[in-house]
Design a protein around this motif. Sequence first.
Motif, PDB file in Angstrom:
ATOM      1  N   TRP A  35       0.856  -1.173   0.000  1.00 38.90           N
ATOM      2  CA  TRP A  35       0.000   0.000   0.000  1.00 38.90           C
ATOM      3  C   TRP A  35       0.896   1.227   0.000  1.00 38.90           C
ATOM      4  O   TRP A  35       1.547   1.528   0.999  1.00 38.90           O
ATOM      5  CB  TRP A  35      -0.886   0.005   1.251  1.00 38.90           C
ATOM      6  CG  TRP A  35      -2.017  -0.969   1.163  1.00 38.90           C
ATOM      7  CD1 TRP A  35      -1.960  -2.314   1.340  1.00 38.90           C
ATOM      8  CD2 TRP A  35      -3.358  -0.652   0.856  1.00 38.90           C
ATOM      9  NE1 TRP A  35      -3.200  -2.856   1.165  1.00 38.90           N
ATOM     10  CE2 TRP A  35      -4.082  -1.858   0.870  1.00 38.90           C
ATOM     11  CE3 TRP A  35      -4.038   0.532   0.575  1.00 38.90           C
ATOM     12  CZ2 TRP A  35      -5.446  -1.912   0.614  1.00 38.90           C
ATOM     13  CZ3 TRP A  35      -5.390   0.474   0.333  1.00 38.90           C
ATOM     14  CH2 TRP A  35      -6.079  -0.732   0.347  1.00 38.90           C
ATOM     15  N   VAL A  36       0.957   1.918  -1.127  1.00 38.94           N
ATOM     16  CA  VAL A  36       1.760   3.133  -1.240  1.00 38.94           C
ATOM     17  C   VAL A  36       0.876   4.288  -0.791  1.00 38.94           C
ATOM     18  O   VAL A  36      -0.173   4.544  -1.383  1.00 38.94           O
ATOM     19  CB  VAL A  36       2.252   3.340  -2.684  1.00 38.94           C
ATOM     20  CG1 VAL A  36       3.049   4.635  -2.793  1.00 38.94           C
ATOM     21  CG2 VAL A  36       3.092   2.148  -3.124  1.00 38.94           C
ATOM     22  N   VAL A  37       1.300   4.955   0.279  1.00 38.16           N
ATOM     23  CA  VAL A  37       0.474   6.008   0.867  1.00 38.16           C
ATOM     24  C   VAL A  37       1.297   7.267   1.102  1.00 38.16           C
ATOM     25  O   VAL A  37       2.518   7.223   1.219  1.00 38.16           O
ATOM     26  CB  VAL A  37      -0.160   5.543   2.204  1.00 38.16           C
ATOM     27  CG1 VAL A  37      -1.120   4.381   1.992  1.00 38.16           C
ATOM     28  CG2 VAL A  37       0.900   5.160   3.227  1.00 38.16           C
ATOM     29  N   ASP A  38       0.582   8.376   1.159  1.00 35.40           N
ATOM     30  CA  ASP A  38       1.240   9.621   1.538  1.00 35.40           C
ATOM     31  C   ASP A  38       1.311   9.658   3.066  1.00 35.40           C
ATOM     32  O   ASP A  38       1.124   8.644   3.727  1.00 35.40           O
ATOM     33  CB  ASP A  38       0.499  10.826   0.955  1.00 35.40           C
ATOM     34  CG  ASP A  38      -0.941  10.932   1.434  1.00 35.40           C
ATOM     35  OD1 ASP A  38      -1.327  10.243   2.414  1.00 35.40           O
ATOM     36  OD2 ASP A  38      -1.701  11.705   0.826  1.00 35.40           O
ATOM     37  N   ASN A  44      -0.423   7.625   8.698  1.00 35.39           N
ATOM     38  CA  ASN A  44       0.974   8.034   8.862  1.00 35.39           C
ATOM     39  C   ASN A  44       1.548   7.457  10.157  1.00 35.39           C
ATOM     40  O   ASN A  44       0.822   7.065  11.053  1.00 35.39           O
ATOM     41  CB  ASN A  44       1.129   9.554   8.824  1.00 35.39           C
ATOM     42  CG  ASN A  44       0.551  10.233  10.039  1.00 35.39           C
ATOM     43  OD1 ASN A  44      -0.213   9.659  10.784  1.00 35.39           O
ATOM     44  ND2 ASN A  44       0.887  11.485  10.222  1.00 35.39           N
ATOM     45  N   HIS A  63       5.342   4.376   2.925  1.00 39.51           N
ATOM     46  CA  HIS A  63       5.110   5.820   2.996  1.00 39.51           C
ATOM     47  C   HIS A  63       6.023   6.548   2.015  1.00 39.51           C
ATOM     48  O   HIS A  63       7.235   6.336   2.026  1.00 39.51           O
ATOM     49  CB  HIS A  63       5.357   6.326   4.420  1.00 39.51           C
ATOM     50  CG  HIS A  63       4.318   5.900   5.384  1.00 39.51           C
ATOM     51  ND1 HIS A  63       4.447   4.789   6.187  1.00 39.51           N
ATOM     52  CD2 HIS A  63       3.103   6.420   5.659  1.00 39.51           C
ATOM     53  CE1 HIS A  63       3.369   4.655   6.923  1.00 39.51           C
ATOM     54  NE2 HIS A  63       2.534   5.639   6.619  1.00 39.51           N
ATOM     55  N   LEU A  64       5.417   7.378   1.201  1.00 40.13           N
ATOM     56  CA  LEU A  64       6.203   8.208   0.287  1.00 40.13           C
ATOM     57  C   LEU A  64       6.843   9.355   1.056  1.00 40.13           C
ATOM     58  O   LEU A  64       6.340   9.758   2.117  1.00 40.13           O
ATOM     59  CB  LEU A  64       5.291   8.791  -0.795  1.00 40.13           C
ATOM     60  CG  LEU A  64       4.748   7.783  -1.800  1.00 40.13           C
ATOM     61  CD1 LEU A  64       3.731   8.449  -2.697  1.00 40.13           C
ATOM     62  CD2 LEU A  64       5.876   7.198  -2.627  1.00 40.13           C
ATOM     63  N   SER A  69       3.889  13.567  -3.730  1.00 34.93           N
ATOM     64  CA  SER A  69       2.623  12.998  -4.176  1.00 34.93           C
ATOM     65  C   SER A  69       2.672  12.607  -5.650  1.00 34.93           C
ATOM     66  O   SER A  69       1.940  11.723  -6.080  1.00 34.93           O
ATOM     67  CB  SER A  69       1.478  13.976  -3.932  1.00 34.93           C
ATOM     68  OG  SER A  69       1.675  15.158  -4.660  1.00 34.93           O
ATOM     69  N   ASN A  72       2.864   8.974  -6.245  1.00 41.49           N
ATOM     70  CA  ASN A  72       1.741   8.157  -5.841  1.00 41.49           C
ATOM     71  C   ASN A  72       0.751   8.032  -6.996  1.00 41.49           C
ATOM     72  O   ASN A  72       0.146   9.015  -7.419  1.00 41.49           O
ATOM     73  CB  ASN A  72       1.075   8.796  -4.615  1.00 41.49           C
ATOM     74  CG  ASN A  72       0.067   7.902  -3.961  1.00 41.49           C
ATOM     75  OD1 ASN A  72      -0.463   6.981  -4.582  1.00 41.49           O
ATOM     76  ND2 ASN A  72      -0.227   8.185  -2.714  1.00 41.49           N
ATOM     77  N   GLN A  73       0.569   6.822  -7.481  1.00 43.07           N
ATOM     78  CA  GLN A  73      -0.293   6.597  -8.636  1.00 43.07           C
ATOM     79  C   GLN A  73      -1.733   7.030  -8.385  1.00 43.07           C
ATOM     80  O   GLN A  73      -2.399   7.492  -9.300  1.00 43.07           O
ATOM     81  CB  GLN A  73      -0.257   5.120  -9.042  1.00 43.07           C
ATOM     82  CG  GLN A  73       1.102   4.662  -9.524  1.00 43.07           C
ATOM     83  CD  GLN A  73       1.544   5.394 -10.768  1.00 43.07           C
ATOM     84  OE1 GLN A  73       0.971   5.210 -11.830  1.00 43.07           O
ATOM     85  NE2 GLN A  73       2.543   6.240 -10.648  1.00 43.07           N
ATOM     86  N   GLU A  75      -2.672   9.576  -6.722  1.00 47.08           N
ATOM     87  CA  GLU A  75      -2.713  11.028  -6.888  1.00 47.08           C
ATOM     88  C   GLU A  75      -2.846  11.397  -8.370  1.00 47.08           C
ATOM     89  O   GLU A  75      -3.514  12.368  -8.709  1.00 47.08           O
ATOM     90  CB  GLU A  75      -1.479  11.690  -6.274  1.00 47.08           C
ATOM     91  CG  GLU A  75      -1.399  11.576  -4.769  1.00 47.08           C
ATOM     92  CD  GLU A  75      -2.478  12.355  -4.031  1.00 47.08           C
ATOM     93  OE1 GLU A  75      -3.123  13.248  -4.608  1.00 47.08           O
ATOM     94  OE2 GLU A  75      -2.665  12.049  -2.836  1.00 47.08           O
TER      95      GLU A  75
END
Length: 141
Positions: A35-38, A44, A63-64, A69, A72-73, A75
């Motif tokens: 899960w790629v998240v900001d 967080n 976490h990126l 952002s 993040n795909q 976004e």
Amino acid sequence: MIGHIAPKTGIEPFTQLVEQVMTREPYASAKRVFWVVDNGSSHNGQASVDRMQNTWPTAELVHLPIHASWLNQVEIYFSVLQRKAIATGDFAHLDQLADRILGFQDRYNTTATPFDWTYTRDHLNRLLARLNPDGSFRQAA
């Protein structure tokens, strides 16, 4: 694209989205799901990592970096959604907005093609070298 409409953001709506995704194939039987998240408040910090691992042992939060952002795909998808489905709308009710978002998601899922990411580590290292010629940026590994 797997979407979820919620009246507000936060841990609970994010948890519902994770459950929606993780209980369907191919994710339910996958050995690992990233899960790629900001760094939004709903996902967080270490507490979010622990919460995810305790509930979904095969899921891993990534976490990126802050202000990244563009990596993040989702976004990128939100940008397309905004331009093509929301910006031109005049919605009298939130239900109309939700219908537009979910309708766009259905259309997007039938017509979209994978994003062809061509930016490489070498591109990034050249950019970093140009931005800071004294070499104080560490190269991407």
